[in-house]
Enzyme design. Structure first.
Site, PDB file in Angstrom:
ATOM      1  N   LYS A 169       0.868  -1.184   0.000  1.00 32.89           N
ATOM      2  CA  LYS A 169       0.000   0.000   0.000  1.00 32.89           C
ATOM      3  C   LYS A 169       0.895   1.222   0.000  1.00 32.89           C
ATOM      4  O   LYS A 169       2.023   1.168   0.496  1.00 32.89           O
ATOM      5  CB  LYS A 169      -0.880   0.011   1.257  1.00 32.89           C
ATOM      6  CG  LYS A 169      -2.119   0.865   1.134  1.00 32.89           C
ATOM      7  CD  LYS A 169      -3.280   0.131   0.487  1.00 32.89           C
ATOM      8  CE  LYS A 169      -4.437   1.053   0.236  1.00 32.89           C
ATOM      9  NZ  LYS A 169      -5.634   0.350  -0.228  1.00 32.89           N
ATOM     10  N   ASP A 211      -7.133   4.321  -4.551  1.00 40.60           N
ATOM     11  CA  ASP A 211      -7.761   4.199  -3.231  1.00 40.60           C
ATOM     12  C   ASP A 211      -8.360   5.578  -2.965  1.00 40.60           C
ATOM     13  O   ASP A 211      -8.600   6.337  -3.915  1.00 40.60           O
ATOM     14  CB  ASP A 211      -6.714   3.811  -2.164  1.00 40.60           C
ATOM     15  CG  ASP A 211      -7.352   3.397  -0.829  1.00 40.60           C
ATOM     16  OD1 ASP A 211      -7.882   2.280  -0.739  1.00 40.60           O
ATOM     17  OD2 ASP A 211      -7.347   4.189   0.121  1.00 40.60           O
TER      18      ASP A 211
END
Ligand code: NDP
Length: 453
Positions: free
Chosen positions: A134, A174
């Site tokens: 991430k 995201d």
């Protein structure tokens, strides 16, 4: 840390968490995400020394690598701006690192470590060969012009490009990273490397994107909800649904819920929620898509347009419903919210966002027998479709929408089956336990195969 056979599961959990907190001070989101996993994995491996002795869980909670970098760019007035960029490469035991990029002023290393850790389990649950990662930045795109966003994305990718690649690490979108940002990021990567490869997913259809990627997370969360209700002997037809958020995940969850006969009565953003007792319609949803993706406006404008209530500064959990889908951000649903939902008759919760329910809220749902789908299972549809986008890019082909939809449905069904397999407790399914154990086994077995790394 030595292995002590005499400790009970509870003592082992306490010792493990003390060590993790000592090594990662102040990273509360990360502590929370690890605790949620460890609380079910430590009892599971208690009588399995082949996982316990080589400290597999300890190794999983120490990311393979963390990169941080300065992102320097110029705003429209010619001022020099500085942000911080990150990539957390958590675990690549079962495939290249894979996970989104988040651009939001609240982003810290702790946020990204929790998300990368969760992602490792989620990606494993999909059954596809993807590790967990991430990244992101504390950049705030609100109020910025398109040109400013472009310059930021180009500066961010100039640094990030050294650490990613189609076989190494494949980021996606995201919060704050949608179609516009992916376009700028991919364009800059292509310029820097002189290569057109599937190094990002969530791409536009004209440059290597996959059909159904945009819809996949929201649709997947609803498919999982559908399977949980089936397990309870009911369907979505006629159910009232409460959703938070009004971004990518929330809007496509709303669309699929409507298609399956549910009535969606709320959406929200960081300023508050709208309550539309008549329910969304296709026309109203199109208004929101235009409002959020083109005009980049606020959800309160919906209330004015359709003459419904806007509740400022609150999340929608006080609204009576049958099913709830938190689809905005982490820790947006606390113990009191969970109690209100249970009291008002909510029977199932599917987490579209990552870790939106605080641990005390999860405990309320589990104690009340609410079917509760944790994010690592419920929102895995997005990354599953990203995995299929990677396959299409590698083979230089594009699959049809109908085939991709079918694959998404099948994958969500299999994740549900996995959760049932490992989470059954009498006549109740503990989806938290099922998702954690189901995600753990594949990664752990791969790590064991590599020896001590
Ligand atoms: P978007 O940026 O498209 O939308 C985010 C939504 O959440 C917006 O409505 C935003 O409101 C709201 N929001 C953000 N921060 C807060 C906050 N602190 N309090 C209240 N509302 C907030 O993001 P996505 O829809 O892509 O992501 C939503 C969640 O789903 C995240 O947790 C993400 O990690 C998760 N997720 C997303 C996937 C994807 O494919 N996109 C895949 C798997 C998980 P505002 O506009 O006011 O900021």
């Amino acid at each position: 840390m030595s292995y002590d056979e005499s400790l009970s599961s509870d003592q082992e959990l306490e010792r493990f968490m003390n060590g993790l907190i000592r090594r990662n001070p102040g990273e509360e989101d990360f502590h929370q995400a690890v605790h949620e996993v460890a609380a079910t994995i430590i009892p599971y491996i208690h009588d399995k020394p082949h996982y316990r002795i080589p400290h597999i869980l300890e190794r999983m909670t120490e990311p393979d690598r963390i990169v941080t970098f300065r992102v320097c760019w110029e705003d429209d007035e010619g001022n020099v701006r500085v942000n911080r960029g990150y990539r957390v490469q958590c675990n690549n035991a079962i495939g290249p690192y894979k996970g989104g990029l988040r651009f939001h002023p609240d982003v810290t290393l702790s946020t990204l470590k929790f998300l990368a850790f969760e992602q490792t389990f989620k990606n494993s649950l999909t059954g596809l060969p993807m590790g967990g990662g991430k990244g992101g930045s504390d950049f705030n795109s609100k109020g910025k012009s398109d040109r400013e966003v472009m310059r930021f994305c180009q500066a961010f990718m100039t640094q990030l490009s050294r650490h990613i690649g189609q076989n190494t690490d494949v980021p996606a979108g995201d919060i704050g990273v949608g179609a516009r940002e992916i376009g700028y990021l991919f364009g800059q990567h292509k310029r820097l490397t002189n290569e057109f490869t599937g190094v990002l997913t969530g791409k536009g259809l004209s440059y290597g994107g996959s059909l159904v990627r945009m819809e996949a997370t929201g649709y997947g969360a609803v498919y999982f909800l559908e399977d949980m209700l089936k397990e309870k002997g009911t369907t979505l037809e006629g159910k009232t649904a409460v959703i938070s958020g009004s971004g990518n995940v929330a809007t496509f969850a709303a669309k699929k819920l409507m298609a399956l006969g549910a009535k969606v009565v709320t959406l929200s953003d960081s300023s508050g929620y709208i309550y539309d007792p008549d329910g969304l319609t296709e026309e109203k949803l199109n208004y929101i898509l235009e409002l959020k993706n083109v005009r980049r406006g606020r959800i309160s404008e919906y209330a004015k347009e359709y003459g419904v209530k806007f509740v400022e500064g609150k999340a929608p959990w006080e609204v009576p419903c049958d099913v709830a889908l938190p689809c905005a951000t982490q820790n947006e649903l606390n113990k009191e919210d969970a109690e209100a939902l249970v009291k008002n008759g909510c029977i199932a919760v599917s987490e579209g966002a990552n870790m939106p329910t605080e641990e005390a809220g999860v405990a309320v749902f589990l104690a009340a027998g609410v079917a509760f789908a944790p994010s690592k299972a419920a929102n895995a549809g997005g990354v599953a479709m990203s995995g299929l986008e990677m396959s299409q890019n590698s083979a230089r082909i594009s699959w049809a929408e109908v085939d991709l939809n079918k694959q998404l449905r099948d994958i969500m069904g299999k994740i549900h089956d996995t959760c049932v397999l490992y989470g059954r407790e009498g006549d109740h399914i503990n989806y938290v336990k099922g998702a954690n154990i189901g995600g753990f086994i594949k990664v752990a077995d791969a790590m064991l195969a590599y020896g001590v790394l």
